[in-house]
Design an enzyme around this catalytic site. Structure first.
Site, PDB file in Angstrom:
ATOM      1  N   HIS A  11      52.666  39.371   1.505  1.00 34.52           N
ATOM      2  CA  HIS A  11      52.960  39.878   2.846  1.00 34.52           C
ATOM      3  C   HIS A  11      51.682  40.274   3.585  1.00 34.52           C
ATOM      4  CE1 HIS A  11      52.059  44.049   1.760  1.00 34.52           C
ATOM      5  NE2 HIS A  11      52.739  43.848   0.650  1.00 34.52           N
ATOM      6  N   GLU A  60      57.893  45.007  -5.585  1.00 32.33           N
ATOM      7  CA  GLU A  60      56.578  45.373  -6.102  1.00 32.33           C
ATOM      8  C   GLU A  60      56.709  46.272  -7.339  1.00 32.33           C
ATOM      9  OE1 GLU A  60      53.739  44.752  -6.894  1.00 32.33           O
ATOM     10  OE2 GLU A  60      52.405  45.093  -5.183  1.00 32.33           O
TER      11      GLU A  60
END
Length: 201
Positions: free
Chosen positions: A9, A79
């Site tokens: 990202h 994550e």
């Protein structure tokens, strides 16, 4: 097996300042949005057969901005759970744990809903994700695309190569980049890493 494309990202306020960002749903900065938009030409020339994205808004917005509007949200792409180190930078941690390194020293427990993960637990998620990637290769033509996070994608790369999860430490990964995992003579390889468009002269 085809090629696996990884997209980290774009920039967030926390990634810019080095704060560990696991479950905290931090949005992209404007620079992060621009990083994502710049990846469009790198992906446009490839047929994307299947795409998966982390549930975090920073990953989902990145997927939209690179032109992938039908990615499947998958919790295995989230994550690393940094436990008690969420929102804290490495230099701050090293004040009380000199020489601390995430991939070898791990995290301290966090709140009950986010107790933290070991590198082996992150590796287990990466293995599950790679099994889904294999299934996608069997069901479709074209590349498979994952849009997710720096530390998780580093561990996944290590597992793609048959390395221990802690070997993700070897693969520094910048925000707003594309990486390409493939095979050569039937063996897994890294075909491209930290790729960004070439700046205009």
């Amino acid at each position: 097996m085809g090629d696996l494309f990884l997209v980290r990202h774009g920039e967030t306020e926390w990634s810019r300042s080095g704060r560990h960002t696991g479950w905290t749903d931090v949005p992209l900065t404007e620079r992060g949005r621009e990083e994502a938009r710049r990846l469009v030409p790198l992906l446009r020339s490839h047929r994307i057969g299947a795409a998966f994205v982390s549930p975090a808004q920073r990953a989902r917005e990145t997927a939209e901005l690179v032109g992938v509007h039908d990615a499947r949200v998958d919790a295995d792409l989230r994550e690393w759970d940094y436990g008690g180190y969420e929102g804290i930078t490495t230099p701050e941690i090293q004040r009380t744990r000199p020489g601390w390194f995430l991939f070898t020293d791990g995290v301290v427990p966090g709140p009950p809903e986010h107790p933290g993960e070991t590198v082996e637990q992150v590796g287990e998620r990466a293995d599950r994700m790679l099994a889904k990637v294999d299934a996608a290769f069997a069901d479709t033509e074209g590349v498979v695309l994952l849009v997710a996070h720096g530390h998780f994608l580093r561990v996944l790369t290590a597992r793609w190569l048959g390395l221990a999860p802690s070997s993700g430490a070897l693969f520094q990964l910048a925000t707003g980049t594309v990486c390409r995992l493939g095979t050569e003579h039937g063996r897994p390889v890294v075909a491209g890493w930290n790729i960004r468009p070439t700046p205009s002269p």
